[in-house]
Design a protein around this motif. Structure first.
Motif, PDB file in Angstrom:
ATOM      1  N   LYS A  56      -1.977  59.948  64.615  1.00  0.00           N
ATOM      2  CA  LYS A  56      -2.269  59.875  66.054  1.00  0.00           C
ATOM      3  C   LYS A  56      -0.981  60.015  66.851  1.00  0.00           C
ATOM      4  N   LYS A  57      -1.046  60.817  67.917  1.00  0.00           N
ATOM      5  CA  LYS A  57       0.065  60.887  68.857  1.00  0.00           C
ATOM      6  C   LYS A  57      -0.486  60.827  70.267  1.00  0.00           C
ATOM      7  N   GLU A  58       0.000  59.884  71.045  1.00  0.00           N
ATOM      8  CA  GLU A  58      -0.492  59.696  72.411  1.00  0.00           C
ATOM      9  C   GLU A  58       0.624  59.120  73.266  1.00  0.00           C
ATOM     10  N   ASP A  59       0.773  59.647  74.475  1.00  0.00           N
ATOM     11  CA  ASP A  59       1.808  59.159  75.396  1.00  0.00           C
ATOM     12  C   ASP A  59       3.199  59.226  74.763  1.00  0.00           C
ATOM     13  N   ASP A  60       3.463  60.325  74.051  1.00  0.00           N
ATOM     14  CA  ASP A  60       4.759  60.564  73.428  1.00  0.00           C
ATOM     15  C   ASP A  60       5.119  59.548  72.351  1.00  0.00           C
ATOM     16  N   LYS A  61       4.137  58.812  71.859  1.00  0.00           N
ATOM     17  CA  LYS A  61       4.346  57.885  70.748  1.00  0.00           C
ATOM     18  C   LYS A  61       3.448  58.292  69.595  1.00  0.00           C
ATOM     19  N   ALA A  62       4.027  58.389  68.406  1.00  0.00           N
ATOM     20  CA  ALA A  62       3.283  58.877  67.247  1.00  0.00           C
ATOM     21  C   ALA A  62       3.223  57.828  66.147  1.00  0.00           C
ATOM     22  N   ASN A  79      -7.279  49.615  65.215  1.00  0.00           N
ATOM     23  CA  ASN A  79      -6.001  49.517  65.937  1.00  0.00           C
ATOM     24  C   ASN A  79      -5.121  50.701  65.553  1.00  0.00           C
ATOM     25  N   ASP A  80      -3.944  50.775  66.143  1.00  0.00           N
ATOM     26  CA  ASP A  80      -2.984  51.791  65.735  1.00  0.00           C
ATOM     27  C   ASP A  80      -1.579  51.209  65.740  1.00  0.00           C
ATOM     28  N   CYS A  81      -0.670  51.980  65.146  1.00  0.00           N
ATOM     29  CA  CYS A  81       0.751  51.632  65.143  1.00  0.00           C
ATOM     30  C   CYS A  81       1.507  52.915  65.442  1.00  0.00           C
ATOM     31  N   ARG A  82       2.029  53.014  66.658  1.00  0.00           N
ATOM     32  CA  ARG A  82       2.715  54.221  67.097  1.00  0.00           C
ATOM     33  C   ARG A  82       4.108  53.835  67.579  1.00  0.00           C
ATOM     34  N   GLU A  83       5.046  53.911  66.651  1.00  0.00           N
ATOM     35  CA  GLU A  83       6.406  53.478  66.956  1.00  0.00           C
ATOM     36  C   GLU A  83       7.430  54.602  66.833  1.00  0.00           C
ATOM     37  N   SER A  84       6.931  55.844  66.675  1.00  0.00           N
ATOM     38  CA  SER A  84       7.833  56.969  66.445  1.00  0.00           C
ATOM     39  C   SER A  84       7.617  58.056  67.495  1.00  0.00           C
ATOM     40  N   TYR A 113       4.161  52.058  56.133  1.00  0.00           N
ATOM     41  CA  TYR A 113       3.505  51.045  56.959  1.00  0.00           C
ATOM     42  C   TYR A 113       2.870  49.985  56.058  1.00  0.00           C
ATOM     43  N   SER A 114       2.749  48.785  56.560  1.00  0.00           N
ATOM     44  CA  SER A 114       1.981  47.760  55.860  1.00  0.00           C
ATOM     45  C   SER A 114       0.588  47.691  56.468  1.00  0.00           C
ATOM     46  N   VAL A 122      -3.601  48.296  60.637  1.00  0.00           N
ATOM     47  CA  VAL A 122      -2.220  48.716  60.409  1.00  0.00           C
ATOM     48  C   VAL A 122      -1.338  47.621  60.997  1.00  0.00           C
ATOM     49  N   LEU A 123      -0.530  46.970  60.151  1.00  0.00           N
ATOM     50  CA  LEU A 123       0.245  45.820  60.604  1.00  0.00           C
ATOM     51  C   LEU A 123       1.554  46.208  61.260  1.00  0.00           C
TER      52      LEU A 123
END
Length: 342
Positions: A56-62, A79-84, A113-114, A122-123
């Motif tokens: 997923k990539k949204e608002d320039d966060k992937a 949920n999601d984890c978009r830190e890149s 990811y954990s 996704v933790l």
């Protein structure tokens, strides 16, 4: 009997993110293709237990997102984890459901990811490792471009495929992240893309994007060795073509590889317990740019998604010969680039 599957897609044009489709195996046709979850740039999805994970990539966060799978294949966002900043191209969930691995083509990196196996959440992003290296193809191998990652069959390592560096890289992984332990260097310029393992765990079949070659690899405790090399398009073909997906039939007897540009699927018979391959046929894929395909759980049909033409091809498999017969190719999944089944 209906078989449910998912197609991940780009969303640059008409693509919706994640499609859900059904194959009526008795009628030998795809009955429905519909949007399962509208999400930006979900170019790869993978199922683990009752959960589906997607890029997923949204608002320039992937990063990645998690979904709960319902009885009819409907998806409920968890949920999601978009830190890149840069979106990945391939993901894999470990056998115990505790980790998700991601390969990132543009940045030439792998991410770990954990996960929470009981809830599917996704933790957190544990680690990001950037690869080094480049190859002779100045347009495509200017730097490392990691295209694929998965857990090895012995469950001890992760193996990553880097197109830019012409490498098959083995990592250890834990809550502390990745630890690179070794790499197999392939012939310069072949541009390795994806691989699939023989269920015996001793052999893997690697497909290259830049040279359209299938390599047979021996695997032992984190170490790979080249045994054979096969070209997946006719020797007299001179047009633009790029290797894409490689899959193994569930009976472990045949290997399939798709050629974009040549618009075909090459079929190989597995010989000598997996140590050798022999070409059966190279057949038309029924569309433009066959980015990914997969084989139904009962091993009777193959479904191929085409990124450019946006159509989905359904083939029947001959279980004895491995040959494919095109049944239909009129259903649409715009910008489809990944095929998975429940």
């Amino acid at each position: 009997m209906n078989t449910i599957g998912y197609i991940g897609s780009y969303t640059k044009g008409e693509g919706k993110g994640i499609y859900r489709f059904t194959v009526n195996e008795e009628a030998k046709k795809i009955e429905t293709v519909e949007t399962a979850f509208e999400v930006p740039a979900s170019t790869y999805v993978v199922k683990h237990g009752d959960y589906l994970y997607g890029i997923k990539k949204e608002d320039d966060k992937a990063g990645v997102a998690a979904y709960k799978i319902g009885e009819e294949g409907q998806l409920e966002y968890i949920n999601d984890c978009r830190e890149s900043a840069e979106s990945g191209c391939h993901i894999w969930v470990t056998d115990d459901g505790k980790y998700l691995m991601e390969a990132v083509y543009g940045a030439g990196e792998v991410r770990l990811y954990s996960l929470q196996p009981e809830t599917g959440e996704v933790l957190q992003l544990i680690d990001t490792v950037v690869q080094d290296g480049k190859g002779p193809n100045e347009d495509r191998q200017d730097k490392a471009h990691t295209h694929f990652i998965q857990q090895t069959p012995d469950l001890k390592y992760a193996v990553a495929i880097d197109l830019g560096a012409d490498e098959v890289i083995t990592f250890k992984f834990s809550d502390n992240g990745f630890e690179r332990i070794r790499a197999l260097k392939l012939p310069a310029g072949v541009g390795p893309r994806h691989l699939t393992f023989n269920e015996n765990g001793q052999y893997a079949y690697l497909f290259t994007e830049l040279s359209n070659d299938v390599f047979v690899l021996n695997y032992n405790d984190g170490t790979f060795e080249v045994l054979e090399q096969h070209h997946a398009v006719p020797a007299d073909f001179s047009g633009n073509t790029q290797g894409a997906a490689i899959r193994m039939s569930r009976d472990n007897k045949f290997v399939y590889a798709s050629n974009r540009g040549h618009q075909s699927i090459a079929v190989y018979k597995v010989e000598e317990d997996g140590a050798k391959l022999s070409l059966v046929e190279i057949t038309d894929c029924g569309g433009d740019w066959p980015r990914d395909f997969n084989i139904t759980p009962r091993d009777k049909f193959l479904v191929c998604a085409h990124e450019v033409s946006g159509n989905v091809s359904l083939f029947e498999r001959d279980s004895a010969t491995g040959r494919l017969t095109l049944l239909e190719n009129d259903k649409q999944a715009a910008e489809g680039v990944c095929v998975q089944f429940l």
